[in-house]
Write an enzyme that holds these catalytic residues in place. Structure first.
Site, PDB file in Angstrom:
ATOM      1  N   CYS A 115      24.167  16.184 -39.023  1.00  0.00           N
ATOM      2  CA  CYS A 115      23.873  16.767 -37.718  1.00  0.00           C
ATOM      3  C   CYS A 115      24.322  15.832 -36.593  1.00  0.00           C
ATOM      4  CB  CYS A 115      22.403  17.155 -37.605  1.00  0.00           C
ATOM      5  SG  CYS A 115      22.088  18.278 -36.221  1.00  0.00           S
ATOM      6  N   HIS A 222      21.494  20.493 -41.908  1.00  0.00           N
ATOM      7  CA  HIS A 222      20.520  19.535 -42.422  1.00  0.00           C
ATOM      8  C   HIS A 222      20.271  19.812 -43.908  1.00  0.00           C
ATOM      9  CE1 HIS A 222      18.849  17.506 -38.763  1.00  0.00           C
ATOM     10  NE2 HIS A 222      19.396  18.559 -38.178  1.00  0.00           N
ATOM     11  N   GLU A 224      18.785  17.997 -46.008  1.00  0.00           N
ATOM     12  CA  GLU A 224      17.450  17.515 -46.400  1.00  0.00           C
ATOM     13  C   GLU A 224      16.378  18.575 -46.179  1.00  0.00           C
ATOM     14  OE1 GLU A 224      17.732  16.242 -42.027  1.00  0.00           O
ATOM     15  OE2 GLU A 224      19.074  16.664 -43.705  1.00  0.00           O
TER      16      GLU A 224
END
Length: 250
Positions: A115, A222, A224
């Site tokens: 990001c 993202h 994660e």
């Protein structure tokens, strides 16, 4: 044990904050710690110690993850803020992370930039950013919705024969979350595009073209946030495992 450094996010003195109000805080979002802390990997939040103390810590790290967060300051890539200074960015964090990225590139260390991280990578290589996609590209789709946050998704188009297609194969509808209002405008020299937003063509992933730094990859989404969520989202661990293999084989 492999040691992966994660660049810090910062919170600055705020008298209205009840805890540590007058202090600077360095932090990492919890999903990122869990994402990086796979078997055999120790995540290390990189402290802000200034140039003198930082390099000794960086020398101990095997790879680097640059996480999301605040905007880059337009001055970092040679522009002035648009819209009466609404998006001023975080020049303090820019300087801190640019120093870490410069060390990692010079030492040929693997990098996973996420990001804000991919935007930082692009600027490091001389590229520029859209300060606000909705303002500067009104034809674009919505890339950030504060209420939906990482539930906002869109599809990708992989560049044929490039790294992301090799990681994920020829899947029909690669889908990722979208939590950004800035994005790559002019691609940095030495970078190549790996994927674009299928709906509006925004660059969504890049990597360094040439050795010895062809171990640096960045994505606008993202990963994660997607661990354990399953299809249609891309498997985030495939991307992370690709990065860790680069770390192991350097």
């Amino acid at each position: 044990m492999l040691k992966i450094g994660i660049s810090s996010c910062f919170m600055y003195p705020d008298p209205s904050r009840l805890v540590f109000g007058p202090k600077n805080l360095a932090y990492v979002e919890s999903d990122m710690f869990r994402y990086v802390a796979q078997n055999g990997v120790l995540p290390v939040l990189i402290p802000d110690l200034g140039s003198d103390g930082l390099e000794q810590i960086l020398k101990e790290l095997d790879g680097f993850v640059f996480q999301g967060g605040t905007d880059l300051a337009p001055q970092t890539y040679g522009e002035e803020p648009i819209k009466d200074g609404r998006w001023l960015g975080d020049p303090y964090r820019d300087r801190y992370e640019m120093e870490i990225m410069d060390f990692a590139v010079r030492q040929k260390k693997p990098i996973l930039a996420i990001c804000r991280g991919v935007q930082l990578l692009n600027v490091y290589y001389g590229g520029t950013l859209y300060q606000d996609i909705a303002t500067q590209l009104p034809h674009s789709i919505t890339h950030r919705d504060a209420e939906k946050y990482d539930k906002l998704v869109h599809q990708l188009s992989f560049e044929t024969g490039k790294t992301l297609e090799k990681i994920y194969g020829n899947i029909e509808n690669p889908t990722v979350n979208s939590v950004h209002h800035q994005g790559i405008k002019t691609l940095g020299k030495g970078l190549e595009t790996l994927a674009r937003c299928r709906e509006d063509g925004m660059i969504e992933a890049v990597e360094v073209k040439m050795a010895p730094n062809k171990n640096i990859i960045g994505v606008q989404w993202h990963p994660e946030f997607s661990v354990g969520k399953g299809e249609p989202l891309l498997d985030p661990l495939k991307l992370y495992n690709y990065f860790i293999e680069k770390v192991k084989n350097q």
